[in-house]
Write a protein that holds these residues in place. Structure first.
Motif, PDB file in Angstrom:
ATOM      1  N   PHE A 139      -0.754  13.870  -8.966  1.00 37.47           N
ATOM      2  CA  PHE A 139      -0.868  14.890  -9.956  1.00 37.47           C
ATOM      3  C   PHE A 139      -0.696  16.286  -9.528  1.00 37.47           C
ATOM      4  N   SER A 140       0.184  17.101 -10.255  1.00 36.75           N
ATOM      5  CA  SER A 140       0.163  18.461  -9.993  1.00 36.75           C
ATOM      6  C   SER A 140      -0.460  19.248 -10.940  1.00 36.75           C
ATOM      7  N   GLY A 141      -1.485  19.882 -11.053  1.00 37.76           N
ATOM      8  CA  GLY A 141      -1.938  20.797 -12.182  1.00 37.76           C
ATOM      9  C   GLY A 141      -2.171  19.628 -13.510  1.00 37.76           C
ATOM     10  N   GLN A 142      -1.963  19.915 -14.725  1.00 40.29           N
ATOM     11  CA  GLN A 142      -2.503  19.166 -15.754  1.00 40.29           C
ATOM     12  C   GLN A 142      -1.374  18.559 -16.308  1.00 40.29           C
ATOM     13  N   HIS A 143      -0.018  18.741 -15.720  1.00 36.76           N
ATOM     14  CA  HIS A 143       0.960  18.481 -16.569  1.00 36.76           C
ATOM     15  C   HIS A 143       1.864  17.385 -15.812  1.00 36.76           C
ATOM     16  N   LEU A 144       2.307  17.849 -14.590  1.00 40.04           N
ATOM     17  CA  LEU A 144       3.220  17.179 -13.693  1.00 40.04           C
ATOM     18  C   LEU A 144       2.636  15.680 -13.013  1.00 40.04           C
ATOM     19  N   MET A 145       3.088  14.564 -13.252  1.00 39.56           N
ATOM     20  CA  MET A 145       2.764  13.579 -12.593  1.00 39.56           C
ATOM     21  C   MET A 145       3.820  12.770 -11.878  1.00 39.56           C
ATOM     22  N   GLN A 146       3.636  12.298 -10.596  1.00 34.86           N
ATOM     23  CA  GLN A 146       4.790  11.519  -9.703  1.00 34.86           C
ATOM     24  C   GLN A 146       4.323  10.100  -9.542  1.00 34.86           C
ATOM     25  N   ILE A 194       3.440  15.445 -18.533  1.00 33.19           N
ATOM     26  CA  ILE A 194       2.486  15.250 -19.729  1.00 33.19           C
ATOM     27  C   ILE A 194       2.282  16.465 -20.595  1.00 33.19           C
ATOM     28  N   PHE A 195       2.689  16.699 -21.912  1.00 33.83           N
ATOM     29  CA  PHE A 195       2.593  17.601 -22.753  1.00 33.83           C
ATOM     30  C   PHE A 195       1.356  18.084 -22.982  1.00 33.83           C
ATOM     31  N   ASN A 196       0.455  17.225 -23.465  1.00 33.95           N
ATOM     32  CA  ASN A 196      -0.821  17.495 -24.302  1.00 33.95           C
ATOM     33  C   ASN A 196      -1.624  17.570 -22.781  1.00 33.95           C
ATOM     34  N   GLU A 197      -2.376  18.651 -22.807  1.00 34.79           N
ATOM     35  CA  GLU A 197      -3.339  18.963 -21.715  1.00 34.79           C
ATOM     36  C   GLU A 197      -4.621  18.334 -22.056  1.00 34.79           C
ATOM     37  N   ASN A 198      -4.924  17.865 -23.256  1.00 32.97           N
ATOM     38  CA  ASN A 198      -6.193  17.203 -23.708  1.00 32.97           C
ATOM     39  C   ASN A 198      -6.004  15.588 -23.497  1.00 32.97           C
ATOM     40  N   SER A 218       8.805   8.793 -23.207  1.00 32.92           N
ATOM     41  CA  SER A 218       7.566   7.864 -23.724  1.00 32.92           C
ATOM     42  C   SER A 218       6.654   8.676 -24.483  1.00 32.92           C
ATOM     43  N   TYR A 219       6.071   7.737 -25.211  1.00 38.69           N
ATOM     44  CA  TYR A 219       4.728   7.905 -26.198  1.00 38.69           C
ATOM     45  C   TYR A 219       3.392   7.119 -25.811  1.00 38.69           C
ATOM     46  N   TYR A 220       2.526   7.959 -25.236  1.00 39.33           N
ATOM     47  CA  TYR A 220       1.087   7.278 -24.843  1.00 39.33           C
ATOM     48  C   TYR A 220      -0.179   7.654 -25.880  1.00 39.33           C
ATOM     49  N   TYR A 221      -0.900   6.699 -26.249  1.00 43.75           N
ATOM     50  CA  TYR A 221      -1.848   6.989 -27.197  1.00 43.75           C
ATOM     51  C   TYR A 221      -3.233   6.492 -26.251  1.00 43.75           C
ATOM     52  N   ASN A 222      -4.219   7.375 -25.938  1.00 41.16           N
ATOM     53  CA  ASN A 222      -5.361   6.896 -25.622  1.00 41.16           C
ATOM     54  C   ASN A 222      -6.615   6.815 -26.909  1.00 41.16           C
ATOM     55  N   TYR A 223      -7.047   5.569 -27.058  1.00 49.04           N
ATOM     56  CA  TYR A 223      -8.036   5.455 -28.305  1.00 49.04           C
ATOM     57  C   TYR A 223      -9.527   5.464 -27.430  1.00 49.04           C
ATOM     58  N   GLU A 275     -11.328  10.636 -14.037  1.00 48.57           N
ATOM     59  CA  GLU A 275     -11.258  11.414 -15.520  1.00 48.57           C
ATOM     60  C   GLU A 275     -11.705  10.431 -16.448  1.00 48.57           C
ATOM     61  N   LYS A 276     -12.545  10.837 -17.511  1.00 51.08           N
ATOM     62  CA  LYS A 276     -12.779  10.204 -18.654  1.00 51.08           C
ATOM     63  C   LYS A 276     -12.358  10.865 -19.747  1.00 51.08           C
ATOM     64  N   GLN A 277     -11.586   9.967 -20.566  1.00 48.13           N
ATOM     65  CA  GLN A 277     -11.203  10.483 -22.126  1.00 48.13           C
ATOM     66  C   GLN A 277     -12.295  10.346 -23.028  1.00 48.13           C
ATOM     67  N   LEU A 278     -12.850  11.516 -23.640  1.00 44.27           N
ATOM     68  CA  LEU A 278     -13.920  11.633 -24.324  1.00 44.27           C
ATOM     69  C   LEU A 278     -13.761  11.537 -26.073  1.00 44.27           C
ATOM     70  N   LYS A 279     -12.565  11.888 -26.222  1.00 43.82           N
ATOM     71  CA  LYS A 279     -11.928  11.788 -27.721  1.00 43.82           C
ATOM     72  C   LYS A 279     -10.399  11.077 -27.683  1.00 43.82           C
ATOM     73  N   SER A 280     -10.119  10.518 -28.925  1.00 49.67           N
ATOM     74  CA  SER A 280      -8.756   9.924 -28.794  1.00 49.67           C
ATOM     75  C   SER A 280      -7.585  10.918 -29.020  1.00 49.67           C
ATOM     76  N   THR A 281      -6.717  10.745 -28.404  1.00 48.51           N
ATOM     77  CA  THR A 281      -5.761  11.675 -28.360  1.00 48.51           C
ATOM     78  C   THR A 281      -4.240  11.260 -27.977  1.00 48.51           C
ATOM     79  N   ALA A 282      -3.331  11.630 -27.895  1.00 48.16           N
ATOM     80  CA  ALA A 282      -1.870  11.035 -27.683  1.00 48.16           C
ATOM     81  C   ALA A 282      -1.020  12.073 -26.905  1.00 48.16           C
ATOM     82  N   SER A 283      -0.058  11.514 -26.255  1.00 44.84           N
ATOM     83  CA  SER A 283       0.936  12.872 -25.693  1.00 44.84           C
ATOM     84  C   SER A 283       2.226  12.187 -25.437  1.00 44.84           C
ATOM     85  N   PHE A 284       3.225  13.009 -25.791  1.00 45.95           N
ATOM     86  CA  PHE A 284       4.681  12.775 -25.233  1.00 45.95           C
ATOM     87  C   PHE A 284       4.902  13.116 -24.147  1.00 45.95           C
ATOM     88  N   ILE A 285       5.607  11.884 -23.340  1.00 47.92           N
ATOM     89  CA  ILE A 285       5.662  12.072 -21.803  1.00 47.92           C
ATOM     90  C   ILE A 285       6.995  11.558 -21.708  1.00 47.92           C
TER      91      ILE A 285
END
Length: 330
Positions: A116-123, A159-163, A219-224, A174-184
């Protein structure tokens, strides 16, 4: 096959993480936002079971007949230890697992890395090196021990959504605390080489096939997060691109490539103890030559149990010295 070391991986992957100044509580976890938190100054250990392979389906476009090229699969178990940018993983294919009892001199080496590089880029990076394949259809089930397949490639993602936390899916630091989604959106690329060989008394096969794939796959991801301890994630992508391939005795061919992938994950943690599973499936579809279509499939299944514990001060001091030397934030 006997107990054989298949993978010993030591990877050093450095990426910038936020500079954390506040006091650390809750097992050394710090909230980055109200949606996610990071485990800092923590050593993460994990025991895992993995099943993965690279299978090809070849289909004649005129007769609609097809056959599968399936590797002599192996299940592996292993251990990993991670601290910040340092990760050590060891796995092997034991004979007591039924899938491994008849490996018949087959080989499998698989390497998967993610940075990962920063909050957005993933390789991501994938490598498969397999030896020993079955050729199967409704009429044939023949084993070719000298047949080989090599594949190398990966995916660059934004990863568009920083949350949204992909690390909560992939590495649990890392741990997801609240449900959220992102367009990737993703750019996927692979180089493959397949060598079909059989020098038995009944056959004299020696044929090679080369392939280069590149595709753009949104792609579209949803963390629940249904509860404090339970985490579920699902993602799907569909893409289009180009394939450039060459078979022995055939001309170079560039054709349309389609991609479809799916990923599902579940994780449950109680304080520092956690367990979970991942499943993903990638399918690349393209023409191989003037009369054949190839469907390139990569399934991946992983189940794990792990524990996080506070790193000794010596570990932390060494990591900070390395970060300072490389001019990285802690």
């Amino acid at each position: 096959m006997g107990l054989r070391t298949l993978v010993i991986i030591i990877s050093l992957t450095f990426y910038t993480t936020p500079n954390i100044a506040q006091s650390i509580t809750d097992s050394n976890a710090v909230n980055l936002t109200k949606y996610k938190k990071i485990y800092h100054n923590v050593i993460t250990t994990r025991a895992f079971f993995t099943n993965t392979s690279n299978t090809l389906k070849v289909k004649d476009r005129k007769s609609n007949q097809s056959f599968n090229l399936e590797p002599n699969k192996q299940d592996r178990i292993g251990l990993s230890l991670a601290f910040r940018s340092f990760n050590v993983s060891y796995s092997f294919a034991p004979d007591f697992i039924s899938e491994n009892k008849d490996n018949r001199n087959s080989k499998l080496f698989n390497l998967n890395l993610r940075t990962f590089s920063g909050q957005h880029l993933m390789q991501t990076f994938h490598l498969f090196n397999q030896k020993g394949f079955y050729i199967k259809n409704n009429e044939v089930n023949q084993y070719f021990p000298e047949t080989k397949n090599f594949k190398i490639g990966g995916t660059t993602s934004y990863i568009f959504n920083e949350n949204f936390s992909f690390k909560a899916i992939s590495s649990q630091d890392e741990k997801q605390l609240k449900s959220t989604a992102s367009f990737i959106p993703n750019i996927t690329y692979y180089y493959s080489k397949f060598h079909l060989k059989d020098n038995s008394a009944f056959n004299n096969l020696d044929s090679s096939y080369y392939s280069l794939d590149i595709a753009f796959a949104p792609s579209y991801y949803y963390n629940y997060v249904p509860s404090k301890n339970l985490f579920l994630s699902v993602g799907i992508s569909a893409g289009i691109g180009l394939n450039h391939s060459k078979s022995r005795g055939e001309d170079h061919l560039t054709t349309l490539l389609t991609e479809l992938s799916f990923r599902g994950s579940a994780n449950y943690d109680i304080n520092n103890l956690y367990c979970g599973l991942h499943y993903s499936y990638l399918s690349l579809n393209h023409n191989a030559d003037s009369g054949s279509q190839v469907i390139d499939n990569i399934p991946f299944f992983n189940i794990f149990v792990g524990y996080r514990f506070k790193a000794p001060k010596k570990f932390i001091k060494t990591a900070e010295s390395i970060n300072e030397m490389l001019k990285l934030k802690s």
